[in-house]
Design an enzyme around this catalytic site. Structure first.
Site, short mmCIF file in Angstrom:
data_model
loop_
_atom_site.label_atom_id
_atom_site.label_comp_id
_atom_site.label_asym_id
_atom_site.label_seq_id
_atom_site.Cartn_x
_atom_site.Cartn_y
_atom_site.Cartn_z
N HIS A 176 98.96 -19.27 -5.93
CA HIS A 176 97.70 -19.91 -5.54
C HIS A 176 97.71 -20.24 -4.05
CE1 HIS A 176 95.03 -23.71 -5.64
NE2 HIS A 176 94.28 -22.65 -5.45
N ASP A 215 90.82 -1.52 6.99
CA ASP A 215 90.36 -0.15 7.18
C ASP A 215 91.42 0.71 7.86
OD1 ASP A 215 90.16 -0.65 9.99
OD2 ASP A 215 88.05 -1.17 9.83
N ASP A 227 90.19 -18.20 -4.89
CA ASP A 227 90.43 -19.64 -4.81
C ASP A 227 89.11 -20.41 -4.73
OD1 ASP A 227 91.35 -22.21 -4.33
OD2 ASP A 227 92.84 -21.57 -2.84
N MET A 259 85.87 -9.66 9.19
CA MET A 259 85.94 -9.70 10.65
C MET A 259 84.52 -9.61 11.24
SD MET A 259 87.79 -7.03 13.28
CE MET A 259 89.42 -7.23 12.59
N TYR A 310 92.76 -11.33 13.05
CA TYR A 310 94.10 -10.73 13.22
C TYR A 310 95.19 -11.77 13.01
CZ TYR A 310 92.25 -6.44 15.47
OH TYR A 310 91.62 -5.25 15.74
N TYR A 361 84.73 -2.20 10.71
CA TYR A 361 84.79 -3.57 10.20
C TYR A 361 85.00 -3.62 8.69
CZ TYR A 361 83.35 -4.65 14.91
OH TYR A 361 83.30 -4.75 16.28
N ASN A 383 87.25 -4.63 6.82
CA ASN A 383 88.42 -5.49 6.67
C ASN A 383 88.02 -6.76 5.94
OD1 ASN A 383 89.99 -3.76 8.53
ND2 ASN A 383 88.58 -4.59 10.05
#
Length: 144
Positions: free
Chosen positions: A22, A30, A64, A74, A112, A130, A132
């Site tokens: 958890h 990508d 969560d 991103m 990042y 993008y 990601n």
């Protein structure tokens, strides 16, 4: 092969998803993402889209619901308010599995930095810019 497990989730990724606890985070990134140098354990799924991987992962992994932003993407460089089409696709998949949740975003370098602290990274063959996403693992509650 196993029943009810998406076949793109191989043994390495299944082991990671099972071992995560958890609050641990996993990044699905990508083909352009600097994943190999980021630090966490890396699983490569070349040739598979980030959206397909996200859908497969969320088939098994809860998000969560104790935090405000369990799903992060991103931001577009130079236009933080712009929402790329791949992010809309991510949002649709997240809401399919977790109807009360959606995606939030982080500035590129903050994203990042956050990924460097993740439990693992899954690098896909995603070519949409993008593509990601970062997921925070939730819990499975006991049956009432």
């Amino acid at each position: 092969m196993l029943k009810n497990i998406p076949p793109i989730l191989g043994p390495d990724l299944l082991g990671i998803l099972r071992a995560m606890g958890h609050g641990d985070e996993i990044a699905i990134v990508d083909a352009n993402y600097p994943a190999d140098s980021a630090g966490p354990v890396l699983v490569r799924l070349d040739g598979i889209s980030a959206t397909d991987v996200l859908d497969a992962v969320l088939t098994l992994m809860p998000l969560d619901d104790f935090v405000d932003e369990p799903v992060l993407t991103m931001q577009t460089v130079g236009d933080a308010g712009k929402r790329e089409p791949v992010v809309d696709a991510f949002d649709t998949i997240v809401r399919k599995h977790e109807p009360k949740m959606g995606v939030s975003s982080l500035e590129r370098f903050a994203f990042y930095d956050r990924v460097k602290k993740a439990y693992a990274i899954v690098q896909t063959g995603e070519r949409r810019l993008y593509g990601n996403i970062l997921l925070k693992k939730g819990i499975i509650r006991p049956d009432a």
